[in-house]
Design a protein around this motif. Structure first.
Motif, PDB file in Angstrom:
ATOM      1  N   PRO A   1       0.800  -1.229   0.000  1.00  0.00           N
ATOM      2  CA  PRO A   1       0.000   0.000   0.000  1.00  0.00           C
ATOM      3  C   PRO A   1       0.835   1.282   0.000  1.00  0.00           C
ATOM      4  O   PRO A   1       0.289   2.357  -0.212  1.00  0.00           O
ATOM      5  CB  PRO A   1      -0.816  -0.098   1.300  1.00  0.00           C
ATOM      6  CG  PRO A   1      -0.771  -1.528   1.692  1.00  0.00           C
ATOM      7  CD  PRO A   1       0.540  -2.042   1.175  1.00  0.00           C
ATOM      8  N   ARG A   2       2.136   1.186   0.206  1.00  0.00           N
ATOM      9  CA  ARG A   2       2.990   2.379   0.132  1.00  0.00           C
ATOM     10  C   ARG A   2       3.101   2.867  -1.298  1.00  0.00           C
ATOM     11  O   ARG A   2       3.194   4.061  -1.552  1.00  0.00           O
ATOM     12  CB  ARG A   2       4.401   2.082   0.666  1.00  0.00           C
ATOM     13  CG  ARG A   2       4.456   1.681   2.120  1.00  0.00           C
ATOM     14  CD  ARG A   2       5.840   1.199   2.529  1.00  0.00           C
ATOM     15  NE  ARG A   2       6.345   0.238   1.559  1.00  0.00           N
ATOM     16  CZ  ARG A   2       7.614   0.148   1.163  1.00  0.00           C
ATOM     17  NH1 ARG A   2       8.529   0.939   1.666  1.00  0.00           N
ATOM     18  NH2 ARG A   2       7.979  -0.746   0.278  1.00  0.00           N
ATOM     19  N   THR A   3       3.095   1.920  -2.250  1.00  0.00           N
ATOM     20  CA  THR A   3       3.354   2.249  -3.654  1.00  0.00           C
ATOM     21  C   THR A   3       2.214   1.862  -4.598  1.00  0.00           C
ATOM     22  O   THR A   3       2.254   2.207  -5.773  1.00  0.00           O
ATOM     23  CB  THR A   3       4.627   1.526  -4.132  1.00  0.00           C
ATOM     24  OG1 THR A   3       4.426   0.105  -3.973  1.00  0.00           O
ATOM     25  CG2 THR A   3       5.848   1.967  -3.343  1.00  0.00           C
ATOM     26  N   GLY A   4       1.230   1.095  -4.093  1.00  0.00           N
ATOM     27  CA  GLY A   4       0.161   0.611  -4.963  1.00  0.00           C
ATOM     28  C   GLY A   4       0.663  -0.421  -5.953  1.00  0.00           C
ATOM     29  O   GLY A   4       0.186  -0.500  -7.082  1.00  0.00           O
ATOM     30  N   THR A   5       1.631  -1.226  -5.526  1.00  0.00           N
ATOM     31  CA  THR A   5       2.212  -2.266  -6.370  1.00  0.00           C
ATOM     32  C   THR A   5       2.325  -3.557  -5.568  1.00  0.00           C
ATOM     33  O   THR A   5       2.047  -3.587  -4.371  1.00  0.00           O
ATOM     34  CB  THR A   5       3.620  -1.877  -6.867  1.00  0.00           C
ATOM     35  OG1 THR A   5       4.493  -1.754  -5.735  1.00  0.00           O
ATOM     36  CG2 THR A   5       3.598  -0.579  -7.655  1.00  0.00           C
ATOM     37  N   GLY A   6       2.773  -4.594  -6.235  1.00  0.00           N
ATOM     38  CA  GLY A   6       2.999  -5.850  -5.543  1.00  0.00           C
ATOM     39  C   GLY A   6       3.713  -6.841  -6.425  1.00  0.00           C
ATOM     40  O   GLY A   6       4.117  -6.511  -7.547  1.00  0.00           O
ATOM     41  N   ALA A   7       3.864  -8.051  -5.912  1.00  0.00           N
ATOM     42  CA  ALA A   7       4.540  -9.114  -6.650  1.00  0.00           C
ATOM     43  C   ALA A   7       4.014 -10.460  -6.175  1.00  0.00           C
ATOM     44  O   ALA A   7       3.621 -10.612  -5.016  1.00  0.00           O
ATOM     45  CB  ALA A   7       6.046  -9.039  -6.446  1.00  0.00           C
ATOM     46  N   VAL A   8       4.027 -11.423  -7.080  1.00  0.00           N
ATOM     47  CA  VAL A   8       3.716 -12.812  -6.757  1.00  0.00           C
ATOM     48  C   VAL A   8       4.969 -13.620  -7.037  1.00  0.00           C
ATOM     49  O   VAL A   8       5.510 -13.569  -8.147  1.00  0.00           O
ATOM     50  CB  VAL A   8       2.522 -13.336  -7.579  1.00  0.00           C
ATOM     51  CG1 VAL A   8       2.258 -14.802  -7.258  1.00  0.00           C
ATOM     52  CG2 VAL A   8       1.271 -12.496  -7.307  1.00  0.00           C
ATOM     53  N   LEU A   9       5.442 -14.335  -6.025  1.00  0.00           N
ATOM     54  CA  LEU A   9       6.667 -15.129  -6.131  1.00  0.00           C
ATOM     55  C   LEU A   9       6.324 -16.615  -6.077  1.00  0.00           C
ATOM     56  O   LEU A   9       5.553 -17.032  -5.208  1.00  0.00           O
ATOM     57  CB  LEU A   9       7.631 -14.754  -5.008  1.00  0.00           C
ATOM     58  CG  LEU A   9       8.047 -13.291  -5.057  1.00  0.00           C
ATOM     59  CD1 LEU A   9       7.481 -12.553  -3.862  1.00  0.00           C
ATOM     60  CD2 LEU A   9       9.532 -13.155  -5.104  1.00  0.00           C
ATOM     61  N   THR A  10       6.915 -17.392  -7.005  1.00  0.00           N
ATOM     62  CA  THR A  10       6.621 -18.824  -7.104  1.00  0.00           C
ATOM     63  C   THR A  10       7.879 -19.584  -7.504  1.00  0.00           C
ATOM     64  O   THR A  10       8.935 -19.001  -7.724  1.00  0.00           O
ATOM     65  CB  THR A  10       5.526 -19.087  -8.163  1.00  0.00           C
ATOM     66  OG1 THR A  10       5.972 -18.573  -9.428  1.00  0.00           O
ATOM     67  CG2 THR A  10       4.204 -18.441  -7.784  1.00  0.00           C
ATOM     68  N   ASP A  11       7.722 -20.872  -7.671  1.00  0.00           N
ATOM     69  CA  ASP A  11       8.751 -21.764  -8.211  1.00  0.00           C
ATOM     70  C   ASP A  11       9.999 -21.790  -7.330  1.00  0.00           C
ATOM     71  O   ASP A  11      11.062 -21.290  -7.700  1.00  0.00           O
ATOM     72  CB  ASP A  11       9.120 -21.387  -9.655  1.00  0.00           C
ATOM     73  CG  ASP A  11       7.928 -21.386 -10.584  1.00  0.00           C
ATOM     74  OD1 ASP A  11       7.092 -22.297 -10.449  1.00  0.00           O
ATOM     75  OD2 ASP A  11       7.821 -20.472 -11.416  1.00  0.00           O
ATOM     76  N   ILE A  12       9.866 -22.426  -6.178  1.00  0.00           N
ATOM     77  CA  ILE A  12      11.006 -22.567  -5.270  1.00  0.00           C
ATOM     78  C   ILE A  12      12.073 -23.425  -5.934  1.00  0.00           C
ATOM     79  O   ILE A  12      11.777 -24.464  -6.521  1.00  0.00           O
ATOM     80  CB  ILE A  12      10.566 -23.205  -3.936  1.00  0.00           C
ATOM     81  CG1 ILE A  12       9.559 -22.298  -3.223  1.00  0.00           C
ATOM     82  CG2 ILE A  12      11.768 -23.494  -3.048  1.00  0.00           C
ATOM     83  CD1 ILE A  12       8.931 -22.916  -1.990  1.00  0.00           C
ATOM     84  N   HIS A  13      13.305 -22.964  -5.846  1.00  0.00           N
ATOM     85  CA  HIS A  13      14.432 -23.713  -6.397  1.00  0.00           C
ATOM     86  C   HIS A  13      15.618 -23.597  -5.448  1.00  0.00           C
ATOM     87  O   HIS A  13      15.716 -22.643  -4.669  1.00  0.00           O
ATOM     88  CB  HIS A  13      14.788 -23.205  -7.802  1.00  0.00           C
ATOM     89  CG  HIS A  13      15.407 -21.845  -7.790  1.00  0.00           C
ATOM     90  ND1 HIS A  13      16.737 -21.636  -8.026  1.00  0.00           N
ATOM     91  CD2 HIS A  13      14.872 -20.613  -7.532  1.00  0.00           C
ATOM     92  CE1 HIS A  13      17.003 -20.331  -7.927  1.00  0.00           C
ATOM     93  NE2 HIS A  13      15.888 -19.700  -7.632  1.00  0.00           N
ATOM     94  N   PRO A  14      16.541 -24.572  -5.478  1.00  0.00           N
ATOM     95  CA  PRO A  14      17.696 -24.509  -4.581  1.00  0.00           C
ATOM     96  C   PRO A  14      18.717 -23.478  -5.054  1.00  0.00           C
ATOM     97  O   PRO A  14      18.912 -23.276  -6.260  1.00  0.00           O
ATOM     98  CB  PRO A  14      18.273 -25.924  -4.652  1.00  0.00           C
ATOM     99  CG  PRO A  14      17.824 -26.456  -5.974  1.00  0.00           C
ATOM    100  CD  PRO A  14      16.513 -25.785  -6.280  1.00  0.00           C
ATOM    101  N   THR A  15      19.338 -22.806  -4.106  1.00  0.00           N
ATOM    102  CA  THR A  15      20.456 -21.899  -4.389  1.00  0.00           C
ATOM    103  C   THR A  15      21.527 -22.168  -3.336  1.00  0.00           C
ATOM    104  O   THR A  15      21.245 -22.820  -2.323  1.00  0.00           O
ATOM    105  CB  THR A  15      20.037 -20.409  -4.316  1.00  0.00           C
ATOM    106  OG1 THR A  15      19.872 -20.039  -2.945  1.00  0.00           O
ATOM    107  CG2 THR A  15      18.776 -20.128  -5.114  1.00  0.00           C
ATOM    108  N   PRO A  16      22.730 -21.651  -3.522  1.00  0.00           N
ATOM    109  CA  PRO A  16      23.761 -21.844  -2.493  1.00  0.00           C
ATOM    110  C   PRO A  16      23.369 -21.259  -1.129  1.00  0.00           C
ATOM    111  O   PRO A  16      23.839 -21.713  -0.097  1.00  0.00           O
ATOM    112  CB  PRO A  16      24.979 -21.109  -3.065  1.00  0.00           C
ATOM    113  CG  PRO A  16      24.758 -21.119  -4.544  1.00  0.00           C
ATOM    114  CD  PRO A  16      23.267 -21.026  -4.721  1.00  0.00           C
ATOM    115  N   ASP A  17      22.472 -20.269  -1.133  1.00  0.00           N
ATOM    116  CA  ASP A  17      22.011 -19.654   0.123  1.00  0.00           C
ATOM    117  C   ASP A  17      20.726 -20.272   0.644  1.00  0.00           C
ATOM    118  O   ASP A  17      20.107 -19.734   1.568  1.00  0.00           O
ATOM    119  CB  ASP A  17      21.812 -18.145  -0.076  1.00  0.00           C
ATOM    120  CG  ASP A  17      23.113 -17.431  -0.367  1.00  0.00           C
ATOM    121  OD1 ASP A  17      24.150 -17.830   0.198  1.00  0.00           O
ATOM    122  OD2 ASP A  17      23.094 -16.475  -1.171  1.00  0.00           O
ATOM    123  N   GLY A  18      20.286 -21.375   0.057  1.00  0.00           N
ATOM    124  CA  GLY A  18      19.053 -22.022   0.468  1.00  0.00           C
ATOM    125  C   GLY A  18      17.966 -21.838  -0.566  1.00  0.00           C
ATOM    126  O   GLY A  18      18.158 -21.147  -1.572  1.00  0.00           O
TER     127      GLY A  18
END
Length: 187
Positions: free
Chosen positions: A139-156
């Motif tokens: 609500p600060r910017t009137g924007t957003g994001a949808v995050l999907t597709d978990i995958h492994p990385t060196p940081d988890g």
């Protein structure tokens, strides 16, 4: 002291403060987070509207839940309480925290007091817990994001796919598309 004992001690502190201090407390892999989110105003209204819009398009056995209990992954040392939790009603039965393996999606409304909690910490923690979909409404910017597709990385584990949106556009969360028009913004 073992990591599990440290986590349990933090959980005891969080639970003892619940309802006695304004806001809510969550446990991340990096410690305790205090979010001063007010349950009213633009944050609460966004949560309410998203819950209603999701439940209009989801099958009856799936709910957009707001409130308690938390989602807890003791093995990762994480306890979170999403603003809206998409879960099968049958998976809500029982006592205690929800199993993150049953969560279909976590939906967060970015708080004015601590936006990094939603945009940084939860982007890290939700895939660690195995939550397959994370939607952020800001609500600060009137924007957003949808995050999907978990995958492994060196940081988890991390989300591989990010789809940004602007309030006023339709957004797809899992199998369901809802409008974002009329969502409030912070003044």
């Amino acid at each position: 002291m073992s990591a599990q004992r440290v986590y349990r001690a933090m959980r005891d502190v969080v639970q003892s403060m619940d309802g006695t201090v304004p806001g809510r407390f969550e446990i991340t892999g990096k410690g305790i987070v205090h979010d001063l989110t007010a349950p009213i105003g633009p944050h609460g209204l966004t949560s309410l509207r998203l819950r209603k819009r999701l439940e209009k398009v989801m099958p009856d056995e799936i709910v957009a839940h707001t409130g308690r209990p938390d989602v807890e992954d003791e093995s990762e040392g994480i306890m979170r309480r999403p603003d809206v939790l998409v879960i099968a009603e049958a998976d809500m039965e029982g006592d205690g925290a929800f199993d993150p393996g049953t969560v279909i999606a976590a939906v967060e409304i970015v708080s004015r007091s601590n936006p990094d909690n939603d945009w940084v910490s939860k982007v890290r923690d939700h895939p660690l817990m195995g939550i397959p979909l994370y939607a952020i409404f800001d609500p600060r910017t009137g924007t957003g994001a949808v995050l999907t597709d978990i995958h492994p990385t060196p940081d988890g584990p991390r989300y591989a796919t990010r789809k940004d949106f602007v309030y006023g556009e339709d957004v797809t969360i899992g199998d369901w598309t809802i409008p974002t028009d009329g969502l409030p913004v912070y003044e």
